[in-house]
Write a protein that holds these residues in place. Sequence first.
Motif, PDB file in Angstrom:
ATOM      1  N   ILE A  12       0.866  -1.201   0.000  1.00 46.25           N
ATOM      2  CA  ILE A  12       0.000   0.000   0.000  1.00 46.25           C
ATOM      3  C   ILE A  12       0.892   1.236   0.000  1.00 46.25           C
ATOM      4  CG2 ILE A  12      -1.883   1.203   1.164  1.00 46.25           C
ATOM      5  CD1 ILE A  12      -2.461  -1.401   2.729  1.00 46.25           C
ATOM      6  N   GLY A  13       0.849   2.022  -1.083  1.00 47.01           N
ATOM      7  CA  GLY A  13       1.622   3.256  -1.160  1.00 47.01           C
ATOM      8  C   GLY A  13       2.846   3.116  -2.041  1.00 47.01           C
ATOM      9  N   ALA A  14       3.062   4.110  -2.920  1.00 44.00           N
ATOM     10  CA  ALA A  14       4.172   4.056  -3.885  1.00 44.00           C
ATOM     11  C   ALA A  14       5.246   5.095  -3.575  1.00 44.00           C
ATOM     12  CB  ALA A  14       3.631   4.246  -5.304  1.00 44.00           C
ATOM     13  N   SER A  17       9.290   3.858   0.491  1.00 41.94           N
ATOM     14  CA  SER A  17       9.179   2.602   1.226  1.00 41.94           C
ATOM     15  C   SER A  17       8.478   1.537   0.380  1.00 41.94           C
ATOM     16  CB  SER A  17       8.399   2.860   2.527  1.00 41.94           C
ATOM     17  OG  SER A  17       8.564   1.797   3.402  1.00 41.94           O
ATOM     18  N   GLY A  18       7.382   1.928  -0.265  1.00 42.81           N
ATOM     19  CA  GLY A  18       6.658   0.992  -1.132  1.00 42.81           C
ATOM     20  C   GLY A  18       7.482   0.588  -2.345  1.00 42.81           C
ATOM     21  N   SER A  19       8.254   1.507  -2.897  1.00 41.05           N
ATOM     22  CA  SER A  19       9.066   1.178  -4.077  1.00 41.05           C
ATOM     23  C   SER A  19      10.141   0.147  -3.749  1.00 41.05           C
ATOM     24  CB  SER A  19       9.735   2.437  -4.645  1.00 41.05           C
ATOM     25  OG  SER A  19       8.791   3.218  -5.312  1.00 41.05           O
ATOM     26  N   VAL A  44       5.242  15.693  -2.063  1.00 47.10           N
ATOM     27  CA  VAL A  44       5.422  15.215  -0.687  1.00 47.10           C
ATOM     28  C   VAL A  44       6.689  15.882  -0.161  1.00 47.10           C
ATOM     29  CG1 VAL A  44       6.694  13.105  -1.307  1.00 47.10           C
ATOM     30  CG2 VAL A  44       5.409  13.161   0.828  1.00 47.10           C
ATOM     31  N   ILE A  45       6.707  16.187   1.133  1.00 47.47           N
ATOM     32  CA  ILE A  45       7.873  16.839   1.712  1.00 47.47           C
ATOM     33  C   ILE A  45       8.870  15.759   2.159  1.00 47.47           C
ATOM     34  CG2 ILE A  45       7.042  17.001   4.103  1.00 47.47           C
ATOM     35  CD1 ILE A  45       8.767  19.800   2.072  1.00 47.47           C
ATOM     36  N   GLY A  46      10.138  16.133   2.321  1.00 45.67           N
ATOM     37  CA  GLY A  46      11.156  15.158   2.757  1.00 45.67           C
ATOM     38  C   GLY A  46      12.227  15.000   1.702  1.00 45.67           C
ATOM     39  N   SER A 305      16.938  14.759   8.756  1.00 42.97           N
ATOM     40  CA  SER A 305      16.668  14.270   7.397  1.00 42.97           C
ATOM     41  C   SER A 305      16.621  12.749   7.329  1.00 42.97           C
ATOM     42  CB  SER A 305      17.733  14.766   6.412  1.00 42.97           C
ATOM     43  OG  SER A 305      17.825  16.152   6.428  1.00 42.97           O
ATOM     44  N   SER A 306      16.050  12.110   8.313  1.00 38.49           N
ATOM     45  CA  SER A 306      16.138  10.645   8.361  1.00 38.49           C
ATOM     46  C   SER A 306      14.920   9.930   7.777  1.00 38.49           C
ATOM     47  CB  SER A 306      16.331  10.193   9.815  1.00 38.49           C
ATOM     48  OG  SER A 306      15.326  10.769  10.625  1.00 38.49           O
ATOM     49  N   GLY A 307      13.850  10.663   7.368  1.00 38.93           N
ATOM     50  CA  GLY A 307      12.597  10.017   6.994  1.00 38.93           C
ATOM     51  C   GLY A 307      12.695   9.031   5.833  1.00 38.93           C
TER      52      GLY A 307
HETATM   53  C1  LIG Z   1       8.269  18.968   7.795  1.00 41.43           C
HETATM   54  C2  LIG Z   1       8.884  17.682   7.338  1.00 41.43           C
HETATM   55  C3  LIG Z   1      10.152  17.683   6.763  1.00 41.43           C
HETATM   56  C4  LIG Z   1      10.739  16.482   6.352  1.00 41.43           C
HETATM   57  N1  LIG Z   1      12.001  16.508   5.832  1.00 41.43           N
HETATM   58  C5  LIG Z   1      12.606  15.350   5.503  1.00 41.43           C
HETATM   59  C6  LIG Z   1      13.915  15.349   4.932  1.00 41.43           C
HETATM   60  O1  LIG Z   1      14.548  16.389   4.742  1.00 41.43           O
HETATM   61  N2  LIG Z   1      14.451  14.141   4.599  1.00 41.43           N
HETATM   62  C7  LIG Z   1      13.794  12.957   4.787  1.00 41.43           C
HETATM   63  O2  LIG Z   1      14.349  11.903   4.478  1.00 41.43           O
HETATM   64  N3  LIG Z   1      12.537  12.944   5.277  1.00 41.43           N
HETATM   65  C8  LIG Z   1      11.936  14.086   5.647  1.00 41.43           C
HETATM   66  N4  LIG Z   1      10.657  14.076   6.128  1.00 41.43           N
HETATM   67  C9  LIG Z   1       9.976  12.767   6.266  1.00 41.43           C
HETATM   68  C10 LIG Z   1       9.441  12.249   4.926  1.00 41.43           C
HETATM   69  O3  LIG Z   1       8.405  13.092   4.473  1.00 41.43           O
HETATM   70  C11 LIG Z   1       8.875  10.844   5.104  1.00 41.43           C
HETATM   71  O4  LIG Z   1       9.599  10.145   6.059  1.00 41.43           O
HETATM   72  C12 LIG Z   1       8.879  10.008   3.845  1.00 41.43           C
HETATM   73  O5  LIG Z   1       8.122  10.641   2.838  1.00 41.43           O
HETATM   74  C13 LIG Z   1       8.291   8.644   4.148  1.00 41.43           C
HETATM   75  O6  LIG Z   1       8.205   7.868   2.977  1.00 41.43           O
HETATM   76  P1  LIG Z   1       7.132   6.716   2.885  1.00 41.43           P
HETATM   77  O7  LIG Z   1       7.479   5.926   1.666  1.00 41.43           O
HETATM   78  O8  LIG Z   1       7.015   6.018   4.185  1.00 41.43           O
HETATM   79  O9  LIG Z   1       5.744   7.475   2.700  1.00 41.43           O
HETATM   80  P2  LIG Z   1       5.248   8.533   1.591  1.00 41.43           P
HETATM   81  O10 LIG Z   1       6.390   9.085   0.840  1.00 41.43           O
HETATM   82  O11 LIG Z   1       4.360   9.469   2.321  1.00 41.43           O
HETATM   83  O12 LIG Z   1       4.390   7.624   0.590  1.00 41.43           O
HETATM   84  C14 LIG Z   1       3.189   7.026   1.006  1.00 41.43           C
HETATM   85  C15 LIG Z   1       2.248   6.889  -0.178  1.00 41.43           C
HETATM   86  O13 LIG Z   1       1.067   6.183   0.234  1.00 41.43           O
HETATM   87  C16 LIG Z   1      -0.043   6.715  -0.442  1.00 41.43           C
HETATM   88  N5  LIG Z   1      -1.285   6.424   0.285  1.00 41.43           N
HETATM   89  C17 LIG Z   1      -1.758   7.051   1.397  1.00 41.43           C
HETATM   90  N6  LIG Z   1      -2.954   6.553   1.737  1.00 41.43           N
HETATM   91  C18 LIG Z   1      -3.253   5.581   0.837  1.00 41.43           C
HETATM   92  C19 LIG Z   1      -4.358   4.714   0.648  1.00 41.43           C
HETATM   93  N7  LIG Z   1      -5.438   4.748   1.441  1.00 41.43           N
HETATM   94  N8  LIG Z   1      -4.321   3.828  -0.383  1.00 41.43           N
HETATM   95  C20 LIG Z   1      -3.251   3.794  -1.223  1.00 41.43           C
HETATM   96  N9  LIG Z   1      -2.188   4.615  -1.100  1.00 41.43           N
HETATM   97  C21 LIG Z   1      -2.175   5.489  -0.086  1.00 41.43           C
HETATM   98  C22 LIG Z   1       0.258   8.204  -0.483  1.00 41.43           C
HETATM   99  O14 LIG Z   1      -0.475   8.836  -1.524  1.00 41.43           O
HETATM  100  C23 LIG Z   1       1.768   8.234  -0.715  1.00 41.43           C
HETATM  101  O15 LIG Z   1       2.123   8.377  -2.078  1.00 41.43           O
HETATM  102  C24 LIG Z   1      10.036  15.257   6.513  1.00 41.43           C
HETATM  103  C25 LIG Z   1       8.755  15.274   7.041  1.00 41.43           C
HETATM  104  C26 LIG Z   1       8.170  16.470   7.464  1.00 41.43           C
HETATM  105  C27 LIG Z   1       6.799  16.459   8.053  1.00 41.43           C
END
Ligand SMILES: Cc1cc2nc3c(=O)[nH]c(=O)nc-3n(C[C@H](O)[C@H](O)[C@H](O)COP(=O)(O)OP(=O)(O)OC[C@H]3O[C@@H](n4cnc5c(N)ncnc54)[C@H](O)[C@@H]3O)c2cc1C
Length: 366
Positions: A12-14, A17-19, A44-46, A305-307
């Motif tokens: 769930i999610g691309a 992490s999903g990739s 998306v931020i990060g 910047s660990s997200g």
């Molecule tokens: C203010 C701020 C600054 C940040 N700065 C940094 C930084 O500088 N460096 C860094 O590494 N990280 C940073 N982060 C953290 C970063 O945004 C996240 O850690 C990162 O995007 C997580 O990746 P992810 O793959 O887990 O989720 P995401 O990138 O959020 O991807 C999740 C995907 O799931 C999809 N999804 C959601 N709900 C559903 C659903 N119901 N069905 C299907 N799909 C769904 C979404 O559309 C999205 O595309 C920051 C965060 C904040 C809040």
Amino acid sequence: MAKREQVDVLVIGAGPSGSVSSAFLHRNGFKVKVVEKERFPRFVIGESLLPRCMDNFEEVGLLDVLKKQNYQIKVGARFVRDGKDCWFDFEDHFSKGWTWTWQVPRGHFDKVLIDEVASWGVDVAFETAVTAVDTSGERQLTTVRHADGGETLIESKFVIDASGYGRVLPRLLQLDQPSVMPPRSSIFSHFTDRRRPEGILGERITLVIHRKDVWLWIIPFSNGITSVGFAGNPDYFATYDNDDKSKQLLDMINDVPFVRERFHDQEMVVPGMMLKTYSASVKSFFGPGYVLAGNSSEFIDPVFSSGVTFATESGVLAAKLAKRQLNGEGVDWQAEYVMYMHQGIDFGHTPSTATPGHRQKKGRIC
Ligand SMILES: Cc1cc2nc3c(=O)[nH]c(=O)nc-3n(C[C@H](O)[C@H](O)[C@H](O)COP(=O)(O)OP(=O)(O)OC[C@H]3O[C@@H](n4cnc5c(N)ncnc54)[C@H](O)[C@@H]3O)c2cc1C
């Protein structure tokens, strides 16, 4: 009546992490489907990465496509507080590993990653949102809704929830619990940057500690656009509150001389956006037939910047353990997944004991 599909693993999610988790499982012979709520590219931020994530992209075969994108190279970070400058370089590291990474516009970056995974043959369904899940049986039953309103029931042996801020399984399975982190807000946008300094000064991410509980970032990209944002105590943001978030961000910038000079008259290429109290936590990272990876589980304060690194580290590990489970091997999810990931989360949750100077070897001026 809903259509039905069968796969080995539903992701769930691309996002990153999903990739990486779908890439790993596909390369190990599993039938994987990724469902993504949005159409890509999406904002998306990060945007500032850490060197460790390069290992994760390399391990699942996604590093080469990223290297072709000409993203801004990141070799360290610059912290500024009370007019004092402190530079950190990844080459001054304490363990083996990459000494550089990138600063990336995530809309582009995330699309490059998932498009590459799809080009290998993974079924990626955009504009397809998970709306319900049943994890009580031997197989997981997940309902997804498509953009046209139609529904599909996806039957899978395993689900990886990489839904980030969507927090799909924590919401649907009531796994949410209050975060131990203080509430945080953030406001940000992307700007033209016509006064960007020449050379390394203009290229490097700069983190400005504005007050004890408010900091801001400047993240230059290779396309000439720069990300600027504030993060910190919601009380500070409330003093600037404005329904127009672009205006609010400009007001905040205008009160910080360090950024005002460079950005006060630059154009925002996306409207100002705000996230309120974005910290989150869960009772459990896993359950029978599912695991949470990336931001859908815990959120770490972004100051280091660990997200994305946490998202890819947990995504690859979740996929490796899912592979073992699907192959009939025993997996101790608590010891092998939760405890491992918590080492990183706990470090990220204690910025007061892990200040930038904490383990510094040779910052230039501090
Ligand atoms: C203010 C701020 C600054 C940040 N700065 C940094 C930084 O500088 N460096 C860094 O590494 N990280 C940073 N982060 C953290 C970063 O945004 C996240 O850690 C990162 O995007 C997580 O990746 P992810 O793959 O887990 O989720 P995401 O990138 O959020 O991807 C999740 C995907 O799931 C999809 N999804 C959601 N709900 C559903 C659903 N119901 N069905 C299907 N799909 C769904 C979404 O559309 C999205 O595309 C920051 C965060 C904040 C809040």
